[in-house]
Write an enzyme that holds these catalytic residues in place. Structure first.
Site, PDB file in Angstrom:
ATOM      1  N   SER A 167       0.830  -1.209   0.000  1.00  0.00           N
ATOM      2  CA  SER A 167       0.000   0.000   0.000  1.00  0.00           C
ATOM      3  C   SER A 167       0.858   1.250   0.000  1.00  0.00           C
ATOM      4  CB  SER A 167      -0.913   0.007   1.230  1.00  0.00           C
ATOM      5  OG  SER A 167      -1.495   1.291   1.350  1.00  0.00           O
ATOM      6  N   HIS A 175      -1.314  -1.480  -4.090  1.00  0.00           N
ATOM      7  CA  HIS A 175      -2.576  -1.236  -3.382  1.00  0.00           C
ATOM      8  C   HIS A 175      -2.761   0.269  -3.212  1.00  0.00           C
ATOM      9  CE1 HIS A 175      -5.862  -2.602  -0.718  1.00  0.00           C
ATOM     10  NE2 HIS A 175      -5.540  -1.582   0.061  1.00  0.00           N
ATOM     11  N   ASP A 220      -5.108   3.139  -1.675  1.00  0.00           N
ATOM     12  CA  ASP A 220      -6.159   3.399  -0.690  1.00  0.00           C
ATOM     13  C   ASP A 220      -6.789   4.765  -0.932  1.00  0.00           C
ATOM     14  OD1 ASP A 220      -6.154   1.090   1.099  1.00  0.00           O
ATOM     15  OD2 ASP A 220      -4.097   1.666   1.567  1.00  0.00           O
ATOM     16  N   MET A 249      -9.548   7.421   0.047  1.00  0.00           N
ATOM     17  CA  MET A 249     -10.377   7.753   1.220  1.00  0.00           C
ATOM     18  C   MET A 249     -11.028   9.114   1.029  1.00  0.00           C
ATOM     19  SD  MET A 249      -7.698   6.733   4.185  1.00  0.00           S
ATOM     20  CE  MET A 249      -6.863   5.140   4.195  1.00  0.00           C
ATOM     21  N   HIS A 293      -8.587   0.276  -3.654  1.00  0.00           N
ATOM     22  CA  HIS A 293      -9.462   0.030  -2.494  1.00  0.00           C
ATOM     23  C   HIS A 293     -10.207   1.327  -2.199  1.00  0.00           C
ATOM     24  CE1 HIS A 293      -9.532  -0.942   2.140  1.00  0.00           C
ATOM     25  NE2 HIS A 293     -10.742  -0.926   1.603  1.00  0.00           N
ATOM     26  N   MET A 317     -12.429   3.484  -0.164  1.00  0.00           N
ATOM     27  CA  MET A 317     -13.046   3.712   1.152  1.00  0.00           C
ATOM     28  C   MET A 317     -13.834   5.001   1.044  1.00  0.00           C
ATOM     29  SD  MET A 317      -9.805   2.509   3.395  1.00  0.00           S
ATOM     30  CE  MET A 317      -8.758   2.617   1.959  1.00  0.00           C
ATOM     31  N   MET A 327     -10.833  -6.713   5.908  1.00  0.00           N
ATOM     32  CA  MET A 327     -10.063  -5.734   6.693  1.00  0.00           C
ATOM     33  C   MET A 327      -9.615  -6.363   8.003  1.00  0.00           C
ATOM     34  SD  MET A 327      -9.788  -2.967   4.938  1.00  0.00           S
ATOM     35  CE  MET A 327      -8.748  -2.207   6.161  1.00  0.00           C
ATOM     36  N   ASP A 373      -6.035  -7.095   4.652  1.00  0.00           N
ATOM     37  CA  ASP A 373      -5.528  -5.713   4.630  1.00  0.00           C
ATOM     38  C   ASP A 373      -5.503  -5.092   6.020  1.00  0.00           C
ATOM     39  OD1 ASP A 373      -4.864  -3.105   4.016  1.00  0.00           O
ATOM     40  OD2 ASP A 373      -6.683  -2.670   2.885  1.00  0.00           O
TER      41      ASP A 373
HETATM   42  C1  DX5 Z   1      -6.242   1.045   5.906  1.00  0.00           C
HETATM   43  C2  DX5 Z   1      -5.842   0.717   4.498  1.00  0.00           C
HETATM   44  C3  DX5 Z   1      -4.703  -0.222   4.412  1.00  0.00           C
HETATM   45  C4  DX5 Z   1      -3.424   0.329   4.998  1.00  0.00           C
HETATM   46  C5  DX5 Z   1      -2.542  -0.809   5.374  1.00  0.00           C
HETATM   47  O1  DX5 Z   1      -7.347   1.881   5.848  1.00  0.00           O
HETATM   48  O2  DX5 Z   1      -6.926   0.138   3.802  1.00  0.00           O
HETATM   49  O3  DX5 Z   1      -4.496  -0.643   3.081  1.00  0.00           O
HETATM   50  O4  DX5 Z   1      -2.737   1.174   4.116  1.00  0.00           O
HETATM   51  O5  DX5 Z   1      -1.450  -0.287   6.061  1.00  0.00           O
HETATM   52  P1  DX5 Z   1      -0.649  -1.184   7.111  1.00  0.00           P
HETATM   53  O6  DX5 Z   1      -0.092  -2.351   6.370  1.00  0.00           O
HETATM   54  O7  DX5 Z   1       0.398  -0.239   7.611  1.00  0.00           O
HETATM   55  O8  DX5 Z   1      -1.626  -1.600   8.187  1.00  0.00           O
HETATM   56 ZN    ZN Z   2      -6.463  -0.825   1.833  1.00  0.00          ZN
END
Ligand code: DX5
Ligand code: ZN
Length: 219
Positions: A7, A32, A34, A36, A65, A67, A136, A174
């Site tokens: 990520s 990956h 993320d 948000m 991903h 969110m 998750m 994840d």
């Molecule tokens: C959390 C994300 C993850 C995050 C994982 O909201 O969806 O993908 O970046 O990071 P680590 O591996 O540091 O938990």
């Molecule tokens: Zn993620």
């Protein structure tokens, strides 16, 4: 072999280009991404502009991903931006089945994600409509959080559901996965592991990726 999807949420935000170049050298299976929106999760990261720039820079497939609330509004734009997998949260979709079909209609792989407190039952009636299930193992919103142990049992349950469905659905874990627990996560049924801080905070990120992929033995 377990696939690794590092990520970039934990990478240097001023230099995503170098981050994906490094991931390519390390043989990462996916990047990956993320996304948000500050509504579905209490953080804001980046959007389709970044996905578009990444898809121009790297040939590694992008594992996006989302969110975000009501992600159906933006599926077309993320597909066009160059996502390979588009994953939406079951909790963020009023009409999950419709949104998954919308993803498939763009020709991309459709993923569904569930939060730590959501039951795997939420997946039962969309098994035919997904290519990937993202489980998750932290509450979404931030990198660097601690792995929630009950996720292992949940991964086993989802893995059994996938087997029973007879379909080849990727199971991705994840959050909070690193060198100390990636084996447990894979043993519980995850085919694909997301790692943010474990990769980008490491002294030798490439070595961490190769280790988690099973290419080299433990550090
Ligand atoms: C959390 C994300 C993850 C995050 C994982 O909201 O969806 O993908 O970046 O990071 P680590 O591996 O540091 O938990
Ligand atoms: Zn993620």
């Amino acid at each position: 072999m377990t696939k690794i999807s590092p990520s970039i949420l934990s990478a240097d935000f001023t230099d995503f280009g170098s981050a994906v170049d490094m991931l390519a050298r390390a043989g990462a299976d996916y990047v990956h991404c993320d996304v948000m929106d500050g509504v579905f999760v209490p953080n804001i990261s980046f959007g389709m502009g970044t996905i578009k720039a990444l898809s121009k820079r790297t040939s590694i497939p992008l594992d996006v991903h989302l969110m975000i609330t009501d992600p159906g509004r933006y599926i077309g734009e993320f597909a066009e931006a160059g996502a390979h997998i588009i994953t939406v949260h079951a909790e963020a979709c009023t009409h999950l089945h419709r949104t998954l079909q919308q993803i498939r209609s763009t020709g991309k792989l459709a993923g569904v994600c569930i939060n730590p407190a959501t039951s795997p039952e939420a997946l039962r009636y969309v098994m035919d409509d997904v290519d990937l299930i993202l489980c998750m193992s932290v509450n979404p919103g931030f990198g660097g959080q601690k792995f929630i142990p009950s996720t292992l049992e949940k991964l086993r349950t989802i893995s059994a559901m996938i087997k029973a469905s007879g379909r080849s659905i990727i199971l991705e874990a994840d959050g909070g996965v690193g060198l100390s627990n990636y084996r447990d996560v894979a043993a519980a049924g995850a085919d694909m592991i997301v790692a943010g801080s474990a990769v980008f905070s490491a002294e030798d990120p490439e070595k961490v990726i190769r280790t988690m992929r099973g290419e080299i033995s433990d550090l």
